[in-house]
Write a protein that holds these residues in place. Structure first.
Motif, PDB file in Angstrom:
ATOM      1  N   ARG A  67       0.935  -1.032  -0.438  1.00 20.80           N
ATOM      2  CA  ARG A  67      -0.024   0.368   0.414  1.00 20.80           C
ATOM      3  C   ARG A  67       1.187   1.491  -0.017  1.00 20.80           C
ATOM      4  NH1 ARG A  67      -3.737  -2.374   4.653  1.00 20.80           N
ATOM      5  NH2 ARG A  67      -2.429  -1.343   5.571  1.00 20.80           N
ATOM      6  N   ALA A  68       1.889   1.270   0.620  1.00 18.19           N
ATOM      7  CA  ALA A  68       2.255   2.956   0.910  1.00 18.19           C
ATOM      8  C   ALA A  68       3.274   2.940  -0.785  1.00 18.19           C
ATOM      9  CB  ALA A  68       3.278   2.213   2.171  1.00 18.19           C
ATOM     10  N   LYS A  69       4.200   1.328  -1.587  1.00 18.90           N
ATOM     11  CA  LYS A  69       4.581   1.978  -2.456  1.00 18.90           C
ATOM     12  C   LYS A  69       3.526   2.366  -3.286  1.00 18.90           C
ATOM     13  CE  LYS A  69       7.302  -1.502  -3.632  1.00 18.90           C
ATOM     14  NZ  LYS A  69       7.612  -2.499  -4.196  1.00 18.90           N
ATOM     15  N   ARG A  70       2.355   1.095  -3.608  1.00 14.89           N
ATOM     16  CA  ARG A  70       1.722   2.238  -4.435  1.00 14.89           C
ATOM     17  C   ARG A  70       1.664   3.310  -4.431  1.00 14.89           C
ATOM     18  NH1 ARG A  70      -3.554   3.013  -3.482  1.00 14.89           N
ATOM     19  NH2 ARG A  70      -5.119   3.405  -5.300  1.00 14.89           N
ATOM     20  N   LEU A  71       0.923   4.076  -3.012  1.00 18.16           N
ATOM     21  CA  LEU A  71       0.317   5.127  -2.762  1.00 18.16           C
ATOM     22  C   LEU A  71       1.817   6.458  -3.121  1.00 18.16           C
ATOM     23  CD1 LEU A  71      -1.294   5.411   0.539  1.00 18.16           C
ATOM     24  CD2 LEU A  71      -2.262   5.505  -1.277  1.00 18.16           C
ATOM     25  N   ALA A  72       2.481   5.950  -2.738  1.00 11.94           N
ATOM     26  CA  ALA A  72       4.187   7.072  -3.602  1.00 11.94           C
ATOM     27  C   ALA A  72       3.905   6.961  -4.743  1.00 11.94           C
ATOM     28  CB  ALA A  72       5.438   6.440  -2.662  1.00 11.94           C
ATOM     29  N   VAL A  73       4.325   5.870  -5.763  1.00 10.34           N
ATOM     30  CA  VAL A  73       4.868   5.977  -7.281  1.00 10.34           C
ATOM     31  C   VAL A  73       3.180   6.685  -8.397  1.00 10.34           C
ATOM     32  CG1 VAL A  73       6.292   4.111  -6.946  1.00 10.34           C
ATOM     33  CG2 VAL A  73       3.240   3.574  -7.599  1.00 10.34           C
ATOM     34  N   THR A  74       1.830   6.464  -7.666  1.00  6.13           N
ATOM     35  CA  THR A  74       0.673   6.885  -7.958  1.00  6.13           C
ATOM     36  C   THR A  74       0.673   8.194  -7.583  1.00  6.13           C
ATOM     37  OG1 THR A  74      -0.510   6.607  -5.881  1.00  6.13           O
ATOM     38  CG2 THR A  74      -0.828   5.080  -7.698  1.00  6.13           C
ATOM     39  N   ALA A  75       1.010   8.872  -6.520  1.00  6.47           N
ATOM     40  CA  ALA A  75       1.502  10.368  -6.015  1.00  6.47           C
ATOM     41  C   ALA A  75       2.849  10.941  -6.908  1.00  6.47           C
ATOM     42  CB  ALA A  75       1.804  10.622  -5.195  1.00  6.47           C
ATOM     43  N   GLU A  76       3.808  10.618  -7.773  1.00  6.73           N
ATOM     44  CA  GLU A  76       4.168  11.303  -8.534  1.00  6.73           C
ATOM     45  C   GLU A  76       3.306  11.970 -10.094  1.00  6.73           C
ATOM     46  OE1 GLU A  76       8.283   8.309  -7.332  1.00  6.73           O
ATOM     47  OE2 GLU A  76       7.242   8.265  -9.384  1.00  6.73           O
ATOM     48  N   LEU A  77       2.782  10.947 -10.479  1.00  3.02           N
ATOM     49  CA  LEU A  77       1.574  11.401 -11.944  1.00  3.02           C
ATOM     50  C   LEU A  77       0.816  13.118 -11.345  1.00  3.02           C
ATOM     51  CD1 LEU A  77       1.588   7.858 -13.209  1.00  3.02           C
ATOM     52  CD2 LEU A  77       3.559   9.810 -12.660  1.00  3.02           C
ATOM     53  N   PRO A  78       0.942  13.854 -11.699  1.00  2.00           N
ATOM     54  CA  PRO A  78       0.503  14.561 -12.154  1.00  2.00           C
ATOM     55  C   PRO A  78      -1.439  14.314 -12.141  1.00  2.00           C
ATOM     56  CG  PRO A  78       1.749  15.139 -13.688  1.00  2.00           C
ATOM     57  CD  PRO A  78       2.139  14.034 -12.514  1.00  2.00           C
ATOM     58  N   ASP A  79      -1.315  13.431 -13.415  1.00  2.00           N
ATOM     59  CA  ASP A  79      -2.511  13.375 -14.197  1.00  2.00           C
ATOM     60  C   ASP A  79      -2.818  11.750 -13.683  1.00  2.00           C
ATOM     61  OD1 ASP A  79      -0.053  11.464 -15.129  1.00  2.00           O
ATOM     62  OD2 ASP A  79      -0.825  12.262 -17.406  1.00  2.00           O
ATOM     63  N   TRP A  80      -2.829  11.448 -12.676  1.00  2.69           N
ATOM     64  CA  TRP A  80      -3.215   9.379 -12.344  1.00  2.69           C
ATOM     65  C   TRP A  80      -4.522   9.580 -12.645  1.00  2.69           C
ATOM     66  CZ3 TRP A  80      -1.211   5.229 -11.909  1.00  2.69           C
ATOM     67  CH2 TRP A  80      -2.076   4.401 -11.336  1.00  2.69           C
ATOM     68  N   GLU A  81      -5.430  10.519 -11.670  1.00  2.00           N
ATOM     69  CA  GLU A  81      -7.091  10.123 -12.071  1.00  2.00           C
ATOM     70  C   GLU A  81      -7.222   9.919 -13.055  1.00  2.00           C
ATOM     71  OE1 GLU A  81      -9.088   9.774  -9.929  1.00  2.00           O
ATOM     72  OE2 GLU A  81      -6.874   9.697  -8.646  1.00  2.00           O
ATOM     73  N   GLU A  82      -6.572  11.196 -14.817  1.00  2.00           N
ATOM     74  CA  GLU A  82      -7.015  11.254 -16.291  1.00  2.00           C
ATOM     75  C   GLU A  82      -6.805   9.502 -16.131  1.00  2.00           C
ATOM     76  OE1 GLU A  82      -5.701  13.367 -14.137  1.00  2.00           O
ATOM     77  OE2 GLU A  82      -7.015  15.197 -14.779  1.00  2.00           O
ATOM     78  N   LEU A  83      -5.263   9.389 -16.246  1.00  2.00           N
ATOM     79  CA  LEU A  83      -5.048   7.353 -16.550  1.00  2.00           C
ATOM     80  C   LEU A  83      -6.523   6.603 -15.720  1.00  2.00           C
ATOM     81  CD1 LEU A  83      -1.278   7.566 -15.981  1.00  2.00           C
ATOM     82  CD2 LEU A  83      -2.318   7.247 -17.862  1.00  2.00           C
ATOM     83  N   ARG A  84      -6.294   7.084 -14.840  1.00  2.00           N
ATOM     84  CA  ARG A  84      -7.728   5.989 -14.013  1.00  2.00           C
ATOM     85  C   ARG A  84      -8.529   6.141 -15.246  1.00  2.00           C
ATOM     86  NH1 ARG A  84      -9.082   7.250  -8.646  1.00  2.00           N
ATOM     87  NH2 ARG A  84     -10.662   5.022  -8.704  1.00  2.00           N
ATOM     88  N   SER A  85      -8.720   7.180 -15.860  1.00  2.00           N
ATOM     89  CA  SER A  85     -10.406   7.348 -17.169  1.00  2.00           C
ATOM     90  C   SER A  85     -10.455   6.831 -17.846  1.00  2.00           C
ATOM     91  CB  SER A  85     -10.691   8.385 -16.624  1.00  2.00           C
ATOM     92  OG  SER A  85     -11.405   9.759 -15.315  1.00  2.00           O
TER      93      SER A  85
END
Length: 513
Positions: free
Chosen positions: A53-71
């Motif tokens: 969980r901790a690793k996932r939160l760290a690397v997803t926070a690096e991407l400014p467009d993470w939510e757009e990628l999910r969409s």
């Protein structure tokens, strides 16, 4: 004028009962109670899921467009599901054009028989395997064994599970319920010729597995794989992994047999750009996975010279025909929902009874195999294996609304089970709440329940038929008086007047006070 009788429309079949691993032996509550008694299991799961969980939160926070990628991922999967028949035919044509052979399997029995026939045609009595949820789902290893063929798992975690005669408990980390010392003991007992001084240091354990598997990679002529994605536009298949065992399986043997669920197809090659960012970050908390292997048919003189693609249905068409089930097919098997689920963290994957555990498994398994194929079907309990906290929805890289799907499945289960005690209780409550006089009388009667409450103000056990509710939770004691009584009392009037005065003060500009 002649006419043709086309028959009555019918729903596509679910995965047949009794085949493969889409159903456990016990309902979830009984299986969970068993697993909760395993302190070592809970400790292992807590440590592993917290780290991921901790690793996932760290690397997803690096991407400014993470939510757009999910969409984008959700939109691409929705497109693939809406065009599934067309895309599968395109995939078949492109694979065939590139020198491969495509087979269609309606269920586990057909898929197992197809693979066994293809292996028999090579004359080999052994196959090497790269991690594949589809082959676990259909019970391929067990079927091959019944036909005299030995399947060697090459993924480290899968190898641990196989050597221990165990079952996978996690989509991505099948041996997550084992710690290093347990793995050391398994290797010492089951791997021939292993160093008796083997320690539980991860590097030493990996080296022992590598030495054991290297001989298999170099001598077994047939490999069986799964596929993370199949590209309709080009006929390209892909496997993403972390250890390199997949690369060995996909390039060294003479014959490669890939078993792929039909929902894994994507329209275009360019779509991989989105999923190869979403998948590693969501699954292992890595920016990218160490090995990504792509292959298209066969290439003379390079890699396997014979390639077979088995397209597996096994209830997927039935899920596609269901408005709820269709969204579950968008799953890319990253396991992010497992790693954030408070229920999974405590009971582990075996309690779900299916190849697909955790929140997505509680949705996907009932869609593939049904919930009422037999009396007291264990799958009927899976939609209730959740607190509906919503963490799985927040973590899903393709935005599958798992909590809403679970609620709908619970509704469907309740509708099918007829007049149970819960339904009768709800009907009685509705009748009381629809009659004001009766409701007030019931409130006064409920106040008697304070007698049953302990010093902590809770009732630990209710009489039947409400005993099921209090078995897993405490019930607050009824208040001394109802809200209506408090509202009509002098105390209530004073409290409301004070609240109104405080609100007027807040709304008055500071300069006018």
């Amino acid at each position: 004028m002649s006419s043709t009788f086309l028959g009555m429309p019918a729903r596509p079949p679910r995965s047949p009962y009794g085949e493969g691993h889409l159903r456990g032996d016990q309902a979830f509550p009984q299986a969970a109670a068993r697993e909760l008694g395993n302190r070592q299991l809970r400790d292992n799961l807590h440590k592993a899921t917290r780290t991921i969980r901790a690793k996932r939160l760290a690397v997803t926070a690096e991407l400014p467009d993470w939510e757009e990628l999910r969409s984008a991922g959700a939109a691409l999967k929705n497109e693939a599901m809406s065009r599934l028949p067309e895309l599968l035919e395109q995939l078949e044509a492109k694979v065939t054009e590139a020198g491969g052979t495509v087979h269609w399997a309606r269920d586990a029995a057909e898929a197992n028989a197809l693979v066994a026939e293809l292996v028999a045609a090579t004359g080999s009595r052994e196959v090497i395997k790269v991690k594949s949820m589809a082959t676990q789902e259909i019970g391929l290893n067990e079927y091959l064994e019944s036909q005299g063929v030995t399947a060697h798992e090459t993924d480290l975690a899968e190898l641990i599970v196989q050597l221990a005669d165990d079952r996978p408990s996690h989509i991505l980390v099948p041996a997550i319920h084992r710690n290093r010392e347990e793995i050391r003991r398994i290797f010492l007992e089951r791997i021939p010729g292993v160093d008796p001084d083997l320690t539980s240091v991860p590097a030493e354990l990996a080296a022992a597995a590598r030495a054991y598997l290297r001989e298999k990679f170099m001598t077994v002529p047939v490999a069986v794989s799964g596929a993370n994605f199949g590209i309709a536009e080009t006929g390209t298949l892909s496997v993403v992994e972390s250890e390199g065992n997949g690369r060995m399986c996909l390039t060294l043997p003479k014959t490669l047999i890939t078993v792929m669920g039909i929902e894994k197809v994507l329209p275009r090659y360019a779509d991989l750009e989105v999923f190869l960012q979403l998948l590693p970050r969501s699954s292992t908390g890595e920016r990218m996975n160490p090995y990504t292997t792509l292959w298209t048919g066969v290439t003379p003189g390079d890699g396997p010279q014979e390639f077979h693609l088995v397209l597996l249905d096994n209830g997927r068409t039935a899920a596609l025909a269901d408005a709820v089930g269709r969204e579950a097919l968008n799953c890319i098997r990253c396991s992010a929902c497992l790693n954030v689920c408070p229920v999974y963290e405590r009971v582990g994957g075996h309690a779900y009874g299916s190849t697909y555990p955790g929140p997505i498994g509680a949705v996907l398994t009932p869609q593939l195999a049904g919930t009422h194929a037999a009396k007291d079907d264990p799958n009927a309990s899976l939609p209730y294996a959740s607190t509906l906290c919503g963490a799985c929805y927040d973590a899903c890289p393709v935005k599958i609304d798992i909590p809403s799907l679970l609620v709908e499945l619970r509704h469907q289960t309740t509708e099918r089970t007829g007049r149970g005690a819960e339904q009768l209780a709800m009907k009685a409550v509705a009748a009381v709440m629809g009659r004001p006089k009766l409701y007030r009388a019931a409130q006064k009667a409920a106040a008697i329940g304070r007698i049953a409450a302990g010093r902590d103000g809770t009732i630990s056990r209710l009489p039947p038929p409400l005993s099921g509710w209090s078995e897993s939770r405490d019930t607050p004691a009824p208040p001394r008086r109802t809200f209506r009584d408090w509202y009509a009392s002098e105390e209530g009037r004073r409290a409301l007047a004070a609240a109104a005065e405080h609100q007027d003060l807040d709304e008055t500009p500071e300069g006018e006070r």
